[in-house]
Design a protein around this motif. Structure first.
Motif, PDB file in Angstrom:
ATOM      1  N   ASN A   1       0.824  -1.210   0.000  1.00  0.00           N
ATOM      2  CA  ASN A   1       0.000   0.000   0.000  1.00  0.00           C
ATOM      3  C   ASN A   1       0.858   1.259   0.000  1.00  0.00           C
ATOM      4  OD1 ASN A   1       0.227  -1.294   2.819  1.00  0.00           O
ATOM      5  ND2 ASN A   1      -0.166   0.835   3.342  1.00  0.00           N
TER       6      ASN A   1
ATOM      7  N   TYR B   1      -4.019  -3.328   3.626  1.00  0.00           N
ATOM      8  CA  TYR B   1      -3.214  -3.396   2.416  1.00  0.00           C
ATOM      9  C   TYR B   1      -3.931  -2.915   1.149  1.00  0.00           C
ATOM     10  CZ  TYR B   1      -0.052  -6.261   5.224  1.00  0.00           C
ATOM     11  OH  TYR B   1       0.809  -6.709   6.188  1.00  0.00           O
ATOM     12  N   ARG B   2      -5.275  -2.975   1.144  1.00  0.00           N
ATOM     13  CA  ARG B   2      -6.003  -2.559  -0.054  1.00  0.00           C
ATOM     14  C   ARG B   2      -6.270  -1.061  -0.097  1.00  0.00           C
ATOM     15  NH1 ARG B   2      -5.057  -6.184  -3.733  1.00  0.00           N
ATOM     16  NH2 ARG B   2      -6.050  -8.209  -3.426  1.00  0.00           N
ATOM     17  N   TYR B   3      -5.930  -0.371   0.949  1.00  0.00           N
ATOM     18  CA  TYR B   3      -6.131   1.077   0.975  1.00  0.00           C
ATOM     19  C   TYR B   3      -5.334   1.723  -0.150  1.00  0.00           C
ATOM     20  CZ  TYR B   3      -5.993   5.916   2.617  1.00  0.00           C
ATOM     21  OH  TYR B   3      -6.084   7.281   2.713  1.00  0.00           O
ATOM     22  N   GLN B   4      -5.964   2.604  -0.879  1.00  0.00           N
ATOM     23  CA  GLN B   4      -5.282   3.300  -1.969  1.00  0.00           C
ATOM     24  C   GLN B   4      -5.484   4.803  -1.826  1.00  0.00           C
ATOM     25  OE1 GLN B   4      -6.085   1.835  -5.884  1.00  0.00           O
ATOM     26  NE2 GLN B   4      -5.408  -0.245  -5.420  1.00  0.00           N
TER      27      GLN B   4
ATOM     28  N   LEU C   1      -0.158  -5.558  -5.964  1.00  0.00           N
ATOM     29  CA  LEU C   1      -0.825  -4.470  -6.657  1.00  0.00           C
ATOM     30  C   LEU C   1      -1.301  -4.957  -8.026  1.00  0.00           C
ATOM     31  CD1 LEU C   1       1.578  -1.497  -5.819  1.00  0.00           C
ATOM     32  CD2 LEU C   1      -0.396  -2.343  -4.539  1.00  0.00           C
ATOM     33  N   ASP C   2      -1.999  -4.094  -8.738  1.00  0.00           N
ATOM     34  CA  ASP C   2      -2.549  -4.507 -10.018  1.00  0.00           C
ATOM     35  C   ASP C   2      -1.488  -4.878 -11.036  1.00  0.00           C
ATOM     36  OD1 ASP C   2      -1.559  -1.965 -10.355  1.00  0.00           O
ATOM     37  OD2 ASP C   2      -3.457  -1.057 -10.946  1.00  0.00           O
TER      38      ASP C   2
ATOM     39  N   GLN D   1      -5.402 -12.780   4.121  1.00  0.00           N
ATOM     40  CA  GLN D   1      -5.458 -11.690   3.144  1.00  0.00           C
ATOM     41  C   GLN D   1      -6.785 -10.951   3.242  1.00  0.00           C
ATOM     42  OE1 GLN D   1      -4.246 -12.415  -0.865  1.00  0.00           O
ATOM     43  NE2 GLN D   1      -2.641 -13.860  -0.296  1.00  0.00           N
ATOM     44  N   GLU D   2      -7.869 -11.684   3.448  1.00  0.00           N
ATOM     45  CA  GLU D   2      -9.183 -11.051   3.509  1.00  0.00           C
ATOM     46  C   GLU D   2      -9.310 -10.172   4.757  1.00  0.00           C
ATOM     47  OE1 GLU D   2      -8.683 -14.318   3.168  1.00  0.00           O
ATOM     48  OE2 GLU D   2      -9.060 -14.478   1.002  1.00  0.00           O
TER      49      GLU D   2
ATOM     50  N   LEU E   1      -0.457  -7.237  -0.064  1.00  0.00           N
ATOM     51  CA  LEU E   1      -1.169  -7.837  -1.187  1.00  0.00           C
ATOM     52  C   LEU E   1      -0.613  -7.279  -2.490  1.00  0.00           C
ATOM     53  CD1 LEU E   1      -4.813  -7.590   0.208  1.00  0.00           C
ATOM     54  CD2 LEU E   1      -3.223  -9.518   0.387  1.00  0.00           C
TER      55      LEU E   1
ATOM     56  N   ALA F   1      -7.283  -6.945   4.463  1.00  0.00           N
ATOM     57  CA  ALA F   1      -7.499  -6.122   3.265  1.00  0.00           C
ATOM     58  C   ALA F   1      -7.663  -4.655   3.633  1.00  0.00           C
ATOM     59  CB  ALA F   1      -8.724  -6.630   2.500  1.00  0.00           C
TER      60      ALA F   1
END
Length: 458
Positions: free
Chosen positions: A48, A452-455, A91-92, A445-446, A89, A449
């Motif tokens: 992140n 780590y998924r914060y953008q 990244l794209d 991971q879930e 996690l 999230a």
């Protein structure tokens, strides 16, 4: 608009670059007389944080000095495998979390800021400031002053700015742990490159990762065929960056082969040139030394109980664990132990034209591997809020509203991990029994999230 940034660690230069992206000039004022090129050990730069750094176009330079570390394996001191979790996690584009020496991260970020025209002043220790409503003037120990529209405090866990902004602000909170770290060539500890091994030992906590002679992590010797008309290939297996690559060498020994400099999932453009002489070998230089073990230790200790030498204390702490940590430490250079601090919730993040950012506002222990990433996210969010807000007051309020809940959640989560490292004999048995279930439920991971998924967006 002009911002005065107090502190030139990681947060200061990143904040200056973010502000420049939205048209705000910034100057940095550092208390020490020189940069922090040789300060600190290594740290985790989570995915992140890399995503936020990518918004500034500065992530490739950082990744060039780092090693990918996308996963963690947990062990008990008895050698029992407790479980495995992701370290961030993907990244794209496939980029994963990386580990980087703090001095390399600092140097890379600072140099990038300088290249973008940001001025830095050293030996400028803040003693006070005057917020006159329409502008703010910083006063320094050497008698000099600087005036701007905003004053952004990036001066760390022991922020001088924070104590001036709010004399009642809570003091840094000791975690009960001392931190140590080092890098040992040919460490010979078990574990795959890119994998953190985390050991909840009987008396202390030990973590390490190994580097290998790979194109992303150090020097790689490429053996070319002796027959000048033959050709050679190097097959690669799936790596942490998620790409398979085959390098074909030309049949003509007078030619040379290269790996095209295309965008890789780890975020860096690199080129490997092989020599024309088929009896020679080619190498790729990297900051991360090949075949090394990067280790750290967290030792429960009463604050101020510092021995004459730390190495014997660490060896004793790990000598009964079912791994080679004690042996590795015995042949390592062990510097002074550093007490680990975090901050309890800080009531005042901003007042008038002055604002706290990064560790100055929400210092976290390193257990969650999020300190640098949170500071980078802060910089991005602050720049966006200043660009989109009607004035600095609205911008500061939006910044705090967006960042405080997340930052305080990370600090609390990291403190929970730190507490588990300092468990007593009874709590240690309970911890080792329950940790596999905790990893499945709370460290998957879930479940992580949210972290780590914060953008951050600019």
């Amino acid at each position: 608009m002009k911002a005065l940034i107090i502190g030139c660690g990681i947060a200061g230069p990143v904040t200056a670059m973010a502000l420049r992206e939205v048209g705000i000039d910034a100057e940095i004022f550092e208390a020490y007389g020189q940069g922090a090129e040789n300060v600190g050990s290594f740290l985790n730069l989570a995915s992140n944080g890399l995503a936020a750094l990518r918004l500034l176009g500065a992530h490739r330079q950082v990744l060039d000095t780092a090693i990918p570390t996308p996963r963690m394996v947990m062990w008990s001191g008895t050698g029992k495998r407790l479980g495995e979790v992701a370290n961030g996690l993907r990244l794209d584009d496939g980029t994963v979390s990386h580990t980087v020496q703090r001095s390399d991260l600092y140097r890379t970020i600072r140099d990038e800021a300088v290249q973008r025209g940001i001025h830095m002043h050293y030996g400028k220790r803040l003693t006070g400031y005057d917020d006159r409503g329409g502008e703010v003037t910083a006063r320094f120990e050497d008698g000099s002053e600087a005036t701007g529209d905003l004053l952004i405090a990036c001066d760390g866990v022991r922020s001088r700015t924070r104590s001036i902004l709010d004399p009642q602000a809570p003091a840094p909170r000791y975690s009960g742990l001392y931190s140590f770290g080092g890098i040992v060539k040919d460490g010979n500890l078990a574990g795959e490159p890119g994998e953190y091994n985390m050991v909840f030992g009987k008396r202390a906590f030990f973590g390490y990762t190994n580097t290998e002679q790979r194109a992303w992590g150090g020097e790689r010797q490429l053996a070319l065929p002796a027959e000048p008309r033959a050709s050679a290939t190097i097959d690669t297996e799936q790596r942490a960056w998620g790409a398979e690559r085959q390098l074909a060498l030309p049949a003509d020994p007078r030619a040379s082969a290269t790996i095209d400099t295309e965008q890789r999932a780890w975020g860096a453009e690199r080129q490997l040139a092989l020599p024309a002489d088929p009896r020679a070998s080619g190498t790729m230089d990297s900051v991360a030394e090949s075949g090394a073990t990067w280790w750290f230790a967290n030792l429960p200790r009463r604050l101020g109980d510092d021995p004459e030498s730390w190495r014997p204390e660490l060896v004793k702490a790990f000598e009964d664990d079912a791994n080679a940590s004690a042996e590795l430490i015995a042949r390592s250079e062990v510097g002074p132990g550093l007490p680990i601090y975090d901050l309890p919730p800080v009531p005042v993040w901003h007042r008038g034209r002055v604002l706290l950012l990064g560790d100055a506002a929400h210092a976290t222990s390193p257990s969650a591997g999020q300190g640098a990433s949170l500071a980078i996210e802060d910089a991005i969010v602050l720049a966006r809020c200043l660009r989109d807000g009607r004035d600095h007051r609205e911008a500061f309020e939006r910044y705090e509203a967006e960042r405080r809940p997340r930052a305080e959640r990370v600090v609390a989560y990291s403190r929970t991990i730190s507490n588990s490292k300092a468990a007593g004999p009874v709590a240690r048995v309970f911890r080792d029994l329950m940790l596999p279930f905790f990893l499945k439920k709370s460290a998957s991971q879930e479940s992580l999230a949210w972290m780590y998924r914060y953008q951050a967006s600019l």
